[in-house]
Scaffold this motif. Structure first.
Motif, PDB file in Angstrom:
ATOM      1  N   CYS A  19       0.836  -1.214   0.000  1.00 58.47           N
ATOM      2  CA  CYS A  19       0.000   0.000   0.000  1.00 58.47           C
ATOM      3  C   CYS A  19       0.863   1.254   0.000  1.00 58.47           C
ATOM      4  N   THR A  20       1.922   1.247   0.787  1.00 57.44           N
ATOM      5  CA  THR A  20       2.813   2.404   0.851  1.00 57.44           C
ATOM      6  C   THR A  20       3.461   2.655  -0.506  1.00 57.44           C
ATOM      7  N   ALA A  21       3.925   1.595  -1.153  1.00 53.45           N
ATOM      8  CA  ALA A  21       4.541   1.753  -2.480  1.00 53.45           C
ATOM      9  C   ALA A  21       3.517   2.260  -3.494  1.00 53.45           C
ATOM     10  N   PHE A  22       2.308   1.729  -3.444  1.00 51.65           N
ATOM     11  CA  PHE A  22       1.257   2.157  -4.372  1.00 51.65           C
ATOM     12  C   PHE A  22       0.914   3.627  -4.153  1.00 51.65           C
ATOM     13  N   LEU A  23       0.745   4.038  -2.900  1.00 51.90           N
ATOM     14  CA  LEU A  23       0.413   5.437  -2.613  1.00 51.90           C
ATOM     15  C   LEU A  23       1.551   6.361  -3.028  1.00 51.90           C
ATOM     16  N   GLY A  24       2.793   5.931  -2.851  1.00 48.90           N
ATOM     17  CA  GLY A  24       3.931   6.721  -3.311  1.00 48.90           C
ATOM     18  C   GLY A  24       3.921   6.904  -4.820  1.00 48.90           C
ATOM     19  N   ALA A  25       3.586   5.829  -5.543  1.00 49.74           N
ATOM     20  CA  ALA A  25       3.505   5.916  -7.002  1.00 49.74           C
ATOM     21  C   ALA A  25       2.370   6.853  -7.433  1.00 49.74           C
ATOM     22  N   VAL A  26       1.239   6.777  -6.757  1.00 48.22           N
ATOM     23  CA  VAL A  26       0.111   7.662  -7.078  1.00 48.22           C
ATOM     24  C   VAL A  26       0.497   9.118  -6.827  1.00 48.22           C
ATOM     25  N   LEU A  27       1.188   9.371  -5.717  1.00 45.72           N
ATOM     26  CA  LEU A  27       1.604  10.734  -5.408  1.00 45.72           C
ATOM     27  C   LEU A  27       2.583  11.260  -6.457  1.00 45.72           C
ATOM     28  N   LEU A  28       3.499  10.416  -6.911  1.00 47.47           N
ATOM     29  CA  LEU A  28       4.426  10.832  -7.977  1.00 47.47           C
ATOM     30  C   LEU A  28       3.679  11.120  -9.271  1.00 47.47           C
ATOM     31  N   ALA A  29       2.681  10.298  -9.586  1.00 43.31           N
ATOM     32  CA  ALA A  29       1.890  10.534 -10.798  1.00 43.31           C
ATOM     33  C   ALA A  29       1.120  11.849 -10.693  1.00 43.31           C
ATOM     34  N   PHE A  41      -7.673  22.606  -8.542  1.00 44.36           N
ATOM     35  CA  PHE A  41      -8.257  22.269  -7.245  1.00 44.36           C
ATOM     36  C   PHE A  41      -8.326  20.756  -7.061  1.00 44.36           C
ATOM     37  N   ALA A  42      -8.754  20.046  -8.104  1.00 44.37           N
ATOM     38  CA  ALA A  42      -8.887  18.588  -8.017  1.00 44.37           C
ATOM     39  C   ALA A  42      -7.532  17.920  -7.779  1.00 44.37           C
ATOM     40  N   ALA A  43      -6.501  18.385  -8.477  1.00 45.39           N
ATOM     41  CA  ALA A  43      -5.166  17.806  -8.307  1.00 45.39           C
ATOM     42  C   ALA A  43      -4.633  18.089  -6.906  1.00 45.39           C
ATOM     43  N   ALA A  44      -4.846  19.300  -6.419  1.00 43.42           N
ATOM     44  CA  ALA A  44      -4.380  19.655  -5.077  1.00 43.42           C
ATOM     45  C   ALA A  44      -5.115  18.842  -4.012  1.00 43.42           C
ATOM     46  N   LEU A  45      -6.423  18.723  -4.149  1.00 39.11           N
ATOM     47  CA  LEU A  45      -7.206  17.947  -3.191  1.00 39.11           C
ATOM     48  C   LEU A  45      -6.802  16.477  -3.221  1.00 39.11           C
ATOM     49  N   SER A  46      -6.634  15.937  -4.412  1.00 41.33           N
ATOM     50  CA  SER A  46      -6.196  14.540  -4.543  1.00 41.33           C
ATOM     51  C   SER A  46      -4.819  14.343  -3.918  1.00 41.33           C
ATOM     52  N   VAL A  48      -3.409  16.074  -1.510  1.00 44.36           N
ATOM     53  CA  VAL A  48      -3.488  16.156  -0.043  1.00 44.36           C
ATOM     54  C   VAL A  48      -4.039  14.856   0.540  1.00 44.36           C
ATOM     55  N   ILE A  49      -5.060  14.309  -0.100  1.00 36.19           N
ATOM     56  CA  ILE A  49      -5.654  13.062   0.390  1.00 36.19           C
ATOM     57  C   ILE A  49      -4.662  11.904   0.283  1.00 36.19           C
ATOM     58  N   VAL A  50      -4.010  11.781  -0.858  1.00 36.88           N
ATOM     59  CA  VAL A  50      -3.035  10.704  -1.042  1.00 36.88           C
ATOM     60  C   VAL A  50      -1.864  10.873  -0.086  1.00 36.88           C
ATOM     61  N   LEU A  51      -1.407  12.096   0.113  1.00 33.02           N
ATOM     62  CA  LEU A  51      -0.313  12.337   1.053  1.00 33.02           C
ATOM     63  C   LEU A  51      -0.711  11.944   2.476  1.00 33.02           C
ATOM     64  N   ALA A  52      -1.929  12.266   2.876  1.00 31.15           N
ATOM     65  CA  ALA A  52      -2.403  11.880   4.213  1.00 31.15           C
ATOM     66  C   ALA A  52      -2.453  10.356   4.355  1.00 31.15           C
ATOM     67  N   LEU A  53      -2.936   9.675   3.325  1.00 25.97           N
ATOM     68  CA  LEU A  53      -2.979   8.212   3.358  1.00 25.97           C
ATOM     69  C   LEU A  53      -1.580   7.613   3.389  1.00 25.97           C
ATOM     70  N   LEU A  54      -0.650   8.222   2.651  1.00 29.52           N
ATOM     71  CA  LEU A  54       0.734   7.746   2.646  1.00 29.52           C
ATOM     72  C   LEU A  54       1.376   7.904   4.018  1.00 29.52           C
ATOM     73  N   VAL A  55       1.165   9.036   4.643  1.00 26.19           N
ATOM     74  CA  VAL A  55       1.717   9.260   5.987  1.00 26.19           C
ATOM     75  C   VAL A  55       1.113   8.265   6.981  1.00 26.19           C
TER      76      VAL A  55
END
Length: 80
Positions: A19-29, A41-46, A48-55
């Protein structure tokens, strides 16, 4: 700790790493999309959400490592 409990812990930790690797890849994308298309706005919101899940995933992995079960003891050997 039984073999079954140890196997369950290892399975959960492996899933957290995936999950951590997947979330990291999503954040890079998402970061690449922002570079190409600019900040929306959508990219920024996405992001922030992905970063919170990664943390959260990283913190859970760290906590799980601290709770790592002790190695298997030999049958007949009693732990003190």
């Amino acid at each position: 700790m039984s073999k079954r409990e140890r196997a369950a812990w290892e399975r959960v930790m492996r899933r957290l790493r995936v999950c951590t690797a997947f979330l990291g890849a999503v954040l890079l994308a998402l970061a690449a999309r922002v570079v190409v298309s600019g900040v929306t706005f959508a990219a920024a919101l996405s992001g922030v959400i992905v970063l919170a899940l990664l943390v959260a995933s990283l913190l859970l992995t760290r906590h799980g490592r601290r709770l790592e079960p002790p190695p298997q003891s030999h049958p007949g050997h009693r732990a003190h």
